[in-house]
Motif scaffolding. Structure first.
Motif, short mmCIF file in Angstrom:
data_model
loop_
_atom_site.label_atom_id
_atom_site.label_comp_id
_atom_site.label_asym_id
_atom_site.label_seq_id
_atom_site.Cartn_x
_atom_site.Cartn_y
_atom_site.Cartn_z
N VAL A 1 -3.15 10.02 -2.36
CA VAL A 1 -3.51 9.54 -1.02
C VAL A 1 -3.44 10.70 -0.10
CG1 VAL A 1 -3.65 8.06 0.97
CG2 VAL A 1 -3.49 7.09 -1.28
N ALA A 2 -2.07 11.35 -0.11
CA ALA A 2 -1.88 12.49 0.93
C ALA A 2 -2.96 13.55 0.14
CB ALA A 2 -0.50 12.93 0.69
N SER B 1 3.79 15.05 5.41
CA SER B 1 4.83 14.54 6.43
C SER B 1 5.59 15.34 7.03
CB SER B 1 5.40 13.34 5.83
OG SER B 1 6.29 13.84 4.78
N GLN C 1 4.63 4.03 -6.47
CA GLN C 1 4.30 4.09 -5.05
C GLN C 1 4.38 5.53 -4.40
OE1 GLN C 1 7.18 1.84 -2.74
NE2 GLN C 1 6.17 2.01 -0.85
N SER C 2 5.18 6.26 -4.99
CA SER C 2 5.33 7.71 -4.67
C SER C 2 4.26 8.67 -5.21
CB SER C 2 6.67 8.56 -5.13
OG SER C 2 6.79 8.45 -6.55
N THR C 3 3.92 8.37 -6.61
CA THR C 3 2.69 8.96 -7.05
C THR C 3 1.48 8.64 -6.39
OG1 THR C 3 3.78 8.80 -9.39
CG2 THR C 3 1.57 9.28 -9.28
N LEU C 4 1.17 7.55 -6.06
CA LEU C 4 -0.01 6.96 -5.24
C LEU C 4 0.18 7.65 -3.98
CD1 LEU C 4 -0.40 3.27 -6.36
CD2 LEU C 4 -1.58 5.28 -7.07
N SER C 5 1.21 7.49 -3.29
CA SER C 5 1.09 8.09 -1.82
C SER C 5 0.83 9.69 -2.05
CB SER C 5 2.50 8.04 -1.35
OG SER C 5 3.60 8.90 -1.86
N ASN C 6 1.05 10.33 -3.26
CA ASN C 6 0.83 11.65 -3.25
C ASN C 6 -0.59 12.03 -3.66
OD1 ASN C 6 3.55 12.96 -2.98
ND2 ASN C 6 3.96 12.74 -5.21
N ASN D 1 2.41 16.16 -2.35
CA ASN D 1 1.30 16.35 -1.18
C ASN D 1 1.93 15.34 -0.25
OD1 ASN D 1 -0.34 18.00 -2.31
ND2 ASN D 1 -1.59 16.57 -3.32
N SER D 2 2.64 14.44 -0.13
CA SER D 2 3.15 13.49 0.67
C SER D 2 4.11 14.41 1.62
CB SER D 2 3.75 12.13 -0.02
OG SER D 2 5.00 12.50 -0.61
N SER E 1 -6.03 13.30 1.69
CA SER E 1 -6.06 13.60 2.97
C SER E 1 -5.92 15.18 3.24
CB SER E 1 -5.01 13.11 3.78
OG SER E 1 -5.07 11.62 3.80
#
Length: 187
Positions: A112-113, A169, A105-110, A164-165, A116
């Motif tokens: 995606v971020a 944020s 989850q944290s890797t995927l959020s990074n 990146n997340s 962005s």
């Protein structure tokens, strides 16, 4: 001896044999390495003509990962035993993808971020920024924006690696000279 060489030559690219699967696997690995090298080489050539390389470095890393994934998919399609196993594994893929999604989850959020950051461009490579870190407020220069992390360099030449997340944020201050629109140094 001739029979052994004949058998090796006949089986080396036969996907139905173990030797053939290994031989074809080597060909796919070498082809993927060559394609990834071409992507890196093309990115270096294009980089010379760009003022902002943020999107290019991100796209280059993404394209290299894509090359290896496509090579793996083609390899699995060429080998008959992997095709049969792949069909059986497809039934359990949804459970595996949910588990993988939760674990990463944290890797995927990074990632995606990172997408962005590249698309919306709130910061770019070379920007002078101020960011709150465990050391306090730090002035630094953006050196690289990759798939998962943004690399900054502060005035003491320390490297600051920020997920990146976190970059998406938190509040990041881009430094500009008053009235001139030019960026100032992080001192």
């Amino acid at each position: 001896m001739e029979d052994l060489l004949s058998a090796l030559g006949r089986d080396f690219f036969n996907p139905a044999t173990a030797l053939g699967a290994v031989g074809i696997g080597l060909v796919f690995v070498l082809a993927a390495i060559a394609c990834a090298a071409l992507v890196r080489r093309a990115a270096r050539r294009v980089e010379l003509h760009l003022s902002d390389v943020t999107g290019l470095s991100f796209a280059s890393a993404f394209a290299q990962v894509f090359v290896y994934v496509v090579a793996l998919i083609f390899y699995a399609h060429v080998i008959p035993d992997l095709r049969a196993i792949g069909t059986a594994l497809l039934a359990g893929a949804s459970v595996i993808s949910v588990i993988f999604g939760l674990a990463a989850q944290s890797t995927l959020s990074n990632v995606v971020a990172g997408l962005s950051l590249v698309l919306y461009r709130p910061i770019r490579v070379g920007d002078h920024v101020e960011l709150s870190t465990p050391k306090g407020l730090v002035a630094a220069i953006v050196e690289q924006i990759s798939l998962g992390y943004t690399t900054l360099r502060d005035r003491d030449q320390d490297e600051i690696v920020v997920p990146n997340s976190v970059m998406m944020s938190t509040i990041v201050i881009r430094k500009h000279d008053q009235g001139k629109g030019k960026q100032s140094s992080p001192t």
